[in-house]
Design an enzyme around this catalytic site. Sequence first.
Site, PDB file in Angstrom:
ATOM      1  N   ARG A   1       0.819  -1.216   0.000  1.00 10.21           N
ATOM      2  CA  ARG A   1       0.000   0.000   0.000  1.00 10.21           C
ATOM      3  C   ARG A   1       0.855   1.269   0.000  1.00 10.21           C
ATOM      4  O   ARG A   1       0.593   2.212  -0.750  1.00 10.21           O
ATOM      5  CB  ARG A   1      -0.910   0.004   1.233  1.00 10.21           C
TER       6      ARG A   1
ATOM      7  N   ASP B   1     -16.071   9.573   7.236  1.00  8.20           N
ATOM      8  CA  ASP B   1     -15.005   8.597   7.047  1.00  8.20           C
ATOM      9  C   ASP B   1     -13.679   9.333   7.198  1.00  8.20           C
ATOM     10  O   ASP B   1     -13.597  10.542   6.932  1.00  8.20           O
ATOM     11  CB  ASP B   1     -15.090   7.951   5.656  1.00  8.20           C
TER      12      ASP B   1
END
Length: 280
Positions: free
Chosen positions: A43, A152
């Site tokens: 990632r 979020d």
Amino acid sequence: MNDLMPVGEADYTDADFQRVQQIAREQAGIHLPITKKALVYSRVSRRLRELNHASFHAYLDFVTTPAGQSEMQKLICALTTNVTSFFREKNHFEHLETVVMPQLAAKVRTGKRGRLWSAACSTGQEPWSIAMSVMTAFPDATSHDLRILATDINTDVVAQAAEGVYSAEETEGIPSGKKSQFMEPSGDGDYRFNGPIRRLPAFRALNLNASWPIRGSFTAIFCRNVVIYFDDDTRERLWQRLAEKLEPDGFLYVGHSERVSCANQCGLIQVAPTIYRKGL
């Protein structure tokens, strides 16, 4: 040296992984076990390539400086997973429509406010599913003081969620009646939420493990498939804070693999495997 690191790629040491662990814990309450070491490389190395850093060490030095604060946000976003779908865990939305909404509709029709919260909204399928359930049970919801807060930690997915545009494949989980009522084709095979339903959700970036600039309380909170990333202490603090934000007799919905271990201390009563009600 990490033997899973591709040859010729950025340097990635045990010390680098430990620094990422610390940053994730301090910035977002995320717990990264050693089993996530290769995932972190996969990632985060994308961020290194984008910024042309030759090593994790240099990149992590950068994100911990004042100049790297915006990149720090991107790092945290890279470490989080955004897997979701419309009406995921369908029983929650059935409960919302049949148990919660009749009482909530009666309340807001008297002029009182009504608030629902999608606390980890990802790309928006959850809050838009909540909105469709609300409008199905309460067609004139937008004529009253009833709103859905959708938050979020990942600013990119919040922006995507607010657009309310999804591919045909992504909308397959929406019942055909709801899809035709609340969405319209938007070109290239995509569908867009349209009409009054767009007034229900408000999308904001929010770190659940930081301060919450939120006034008032909620009739229902969806916080699903989030605490699996946290350690036990962080989980319990979050459950307590969420319980404090629930109205008496309000409901908390959690993920299918989650449970509120401190339910009694939080004043919550388990009414189904993944549904909790706050005591009066």
